[in-house]
Scaffold this active site. Structure first.
Site, mmCIF file in Angstrom:
data_model
loop_
_atom_site.group_PDB
_atom_site.id
_atom_site.type_symbol
_atom_site.label_atom_id
_atom_site.label_comp_id
_atom_site.label_asym_id
_atom_site.label_seq_id
_atom_site.Cartn_x
_atom_site.Cartn_y
_atom_site.Cartn_z
ATOM 1 N N GLY A 1 -49.610 -15.360 8.516
ATOM 2 C CA GLY A 1 -49.770 -16.626 7.820
ATOM 3 C C GLY A 1 -51.168 -17.186 7.738
ATOM 4 C CD GLU B 1 -44.221 -10.684 12.121
ATOM 5 O OE1 GLU B 1 -44.055 -11.491 11.173
ATOM 6 O OE2 GLU B 1 -43.323 -10.365 12.888
ATOM 7 N N PRO B 2 -50.202 -10.386 10.352
ATOM 8 C CG PRO B 2 -52.432 -9.806 10.821
ATOM 9 C CD PRO B 2 -51.034 -9.774 11.405
ATOM 10 N N GLY B 3 -50.781 -10.608 6.848
ATOM 11 C CA GLY B 3 -50.787 -9.866 5.593
ATOM 12 C C GLY B 3 -52.001 -10.277 4.777
ATOM 13 N NE ARG B 4 -51.856 -15.894 1.766
ATOM 14 C CZ ARG B 4 -51.133 -15.992 0.657
ATOM 15 N NH1 ARG B 4 -51.696 -15.843 -0.520
ATOM 16 N NH2 ARG B 4 -49.846 -16.261 0.727
ATOM 17 C CE1 TYR C 1 -45.483 -18.475 -4.394
ATOM 18 C CE2 TYR C 1 -47.273 -16.922 -4.777
ATOM 19 C CZ TYR C 1 -46.026 -17.215 -4.272
ATOM 20 O OH TYR C 1 -45.328 -16.234 -3.623
ATOM 21 C CB CYS D 1 -44.575 -13.350 -25.698
ATOM 22 S SG CYS D 1 -45.393 -12.215 -26.812
ATOM 23 C CD GLU D 2 -42.580 -16.076 -20.350
ATOM 24 O OE1 GLU D 2 -42.543 -17.316 -20.159
ATOM 25 O OE2 GLU D 2 -41.586 -15.348 -20.350
ATOM 26 C CE1 TYR E 1 -47.177 -11.412 0.294
ATOM 27 C CE2 TYR E 1 -49.240 -12.505 0.844
ATOM 28 C CZ TYR E 1 -48.029 -11.972 1.232
ATOM 29 O OH TYR E 1 -47.667 -11.998 2.563
#
Ligand SMILES: *Cc1c(COP(=O)(O)O)cnc(C)c1O
Length: 420
Positions: free
Chosen positions: A245, A279-282, A322, A348-349, A376
Site C-alpha cells: 500500500g 506486500e508492496p506492489g505499486r 480513478y 469511442c468513449e 496497474y
C-alpha cells in the site's frame, strides 16, 4: 521541470528522453508504439530501498504480482530473492514460470476456488491469507483430500481509514476484504482445531497509494494486541504480514520513503521473534515504468485542443477509472510555445483520456511518455475496441529486452468463431 520527473532513471539528453542508457525514440523506432518501457535499475532500486529499510530484521518482501505480472518483471524480483503476493492461480503460474520460489508465495484474495487451492497446495506455497470462515472450511477440506496441511494467516480487518481513494481502501469494516477484528480470535481457535490447517501468521492490508504512515502504524498496533492475545491462548505465530500500500509520487505527492514508512512499524515489533512480511506492489514498480506513445493527430477545437495519441484507456485505465493523474512529457519537445491539450486516445468513449489540460510543445507524429505507468497499467489493460495490447520492453543498461511482444489481431480472434 526535468529534475522533477518521478521515474528515477529517466533523463533528458540531446536526442530527447533516455531511460538508463537508451533513447526512448530508438525504442519507438525499433518496437513501435504504444509500448510499456521499464527500467531494471529502477525496479532493483525500489526493492533495495525496502531491504535497506528492513536492515537485519527477519523479514520478507513479497511483491504484489497484480501491480504488474509480466514474466520479465517477476523474474527481476525472483532473482533478487523476493517473495510474491498472489491473488489467483494464474498469478501463481506466472510466479513459477518466472523462477519464483513457491515457498515464498502468499495467496491473498476473498474468492479462492477449489482448483486454485489445490494448485497452491500441490505447489507448496508459503501461506494462504484466509479471508472468511467459509474459506477456512473449504481449505481444510481440500488439504485433507490431498493429505496435506495448509499454512494459513487470517487477513484481519483492523478498521482503520487509510485516507486514500475509496476504490483502493480495503481495511474498513464495510468492505469485502478480511475478517472482522472482533471475529478473528474465534476463527483462530477454530483453525487450531482443524487437522489439515497449520496456523502460520496474521495479515492485514488497509489500502493502496497510502501517503501517511500513521494509519498503518495504528493498524499494526491493533494487530499486535491480537497477536499477544493469541499467544496467551497458546496460539503462536511465525509471521506478521503488514500488507502493501505504500504510495508513490505521480504529480506532487510526497510519499514517505520505505525507511520512513517502515520505521514506526518496525518500532512496534522491536525485539519480537516473528518474521515480518510486506506486500508492496505499486511502490516497487509504479515509477519504474512509462507508456511510450505517438501523437496521431492534433485537433484544435472551439473550447479545447486535442492531442489524439495511439495509446488509450484500454492500455492505461487509471485515468478513466480513478481520475488518476499521470505526468505526460514530450520525448523531444519542440522549440514552440506550449499549447494546452486534452490528451486522448482513439476509443469511442468520452472517458478515454490520459490527461486533461496538459501544456505541450509538440507536432503530429511526436512521441510522448506517460510516466509512473509501471503499476496497474499493463495488468489492467484490455482489448476494448479490439485493440491489441501494447508491447513491453525492459531496459537494462544499454540493452533492451522485449518482455512481451505486441499482441496481434490473430491473438485477439483466437478461440472465437462465428455461428455456422
Ligand atoms: C493490491 C494488494 C497489495 C499491493 O498493494 P500496493 O498498493 O500496490 O502496494 C498487497 N496486498 C494485497 C492483499 C493486495 O490486494
Amino acid at each position: 521541470m526535468m529534475t522533477a520527473l518521478p521515474v528515477p532513471t529517466l533523463a533528458a539528453g540531446p536526442a530527447g528522453l533516455t531511460l538508463e542508457g537508451v533513447a526512448l525514440a530508438d525504442i519507438a523506432a525499433r518496437f513501435g508504439t504504444p509500448t510499456y518501457v521499464y527500467s531494471r535499475a529502477a525496479l532493483t532500486g525500489a526493492y533495495q530501498a525496502y531491504q535497506k529499510a528492513l536492515g537485519m530484521r527477519k523479514a520478507l518482501v513479497c511483491y504484489a504480482v497484480k501491480a504488474n505480472s509480466s514474466l520479465g518483471i517477476l523474474s527481476v524480483f525472483a532473482k533478487l530473492g523476493a517473495g510474491f503476493d498472489i491473488v489467483s492461480g494464474g498469478e501463481l503460474a506466472r510466479v513459477l514460470a518466472a523462477g519464483g520460489d513457491p515457498g515464498k508465495v502468499i495467496f491473498s484474495g476473498v474468492g479462492k476456488s477449489v482448483d486454485e487451492m489445490r494448485f497452491a497446495l500441490e505447489t507448496g506455497i508459503g501461506c494462504f491469507n484466509v479471508e472468511s470462515a467459509a474459506e477456512l472450511d473449504r481449505l481444510n477440506d481440500v488439504a485433507t483430500q490431498l493429505g496435506k496441511r495448509a499454512p494459513i494467516a487470517f487477513r484481519v480487518n483492523p478498521d482503520v481509514n487509510p485516507n486514500t481513494h475509496p476504490y483502493i481502501s480495503t481495511g474498513l469494516r464495510g468492505n469485502k476484504f478480511g475478517v472482522a477484528f472482533t471475529e478473528a480470535l474465534d476463527l483462530y481457535r477454530k483453525a487450531a482445531r482443524m487437522p489439515a490447517i497449520e496456523i502460520s501468521g496474521i495479515d492485514c492490508h488497509i489500502g493502496s497509494q497510502l501517503l501517511d504512515p500513521a494509519p498503518m502504524a495504528e493498524a499494526a498496533g491493533k494487530i499486535l494486541g491480537l497477536v499477544d492475545q493469541l499467544a496467551r491462548e497458546g496460539i503462536h505465530l511465525d509471521h506478521i504480514d503488514l500488507g502493501g500500500g505504500l504510495g508513490i509520487r505521480y504529480r506532487d505527492e510526497e510519499p514517505p520513503t520505505p525507511t520512513d514508512y517502515l520505521k514506526p512499524l518496525l518500532a512496534c515489533f522491536e525485539g519480537r521473534s516473528e518474521a515480518l512480511c510486506f506486500e508492496p506492489g505499486r511502490s516497487l514498480v509504479g515509477n519504474a515504468g512509462l507508456l511510450l506513445t505517438r501523437i496521431e493527430y492534433l485537433k484544435p477545437g472551439v473550447e479545447k485542443n486535442f492531442a489524439i495519441i495511439d495509446a488509450a484507456m484500454n492500455d492505461l485505465a487509471r485515468p478513466a477509472l480513478y481520475d488518476a493523474w499521470h505526468e505526460i512529457v514530450a520525448v523531444a519537445p519542440r522549440e514552440l510555445p506550449a499549447t494546452r491539450y486534452e490528451v486522448v486516445g482513439p476509443i469511442c468513449e468520452s472517458g478515454d483520456f490520459l490527461g486533461h489540460d496538459r501544456d505541450l510543445s509538440v507536432a503530429p507524429g511526436d512521441l510522448l511518455a506517460i510516466l509512473s505507468a509501471g503499476a496497474y497499467g499493463m495488468t489492467m489493460s484490455s482489448n476494448y475496441n479490439t485493440r491489441p495490447r501494447a508491447a513491453e520492453v525492459l531496459v537494462d543498461g544499454d540493452t533492451v529486452h522485449v518482455i512481451r511482444e505486441r499482441e496481434t489481431l490473430e491473438h485477439l480472434l483466437k478461440g472465437e468463431r462465428p455461428l455456422p
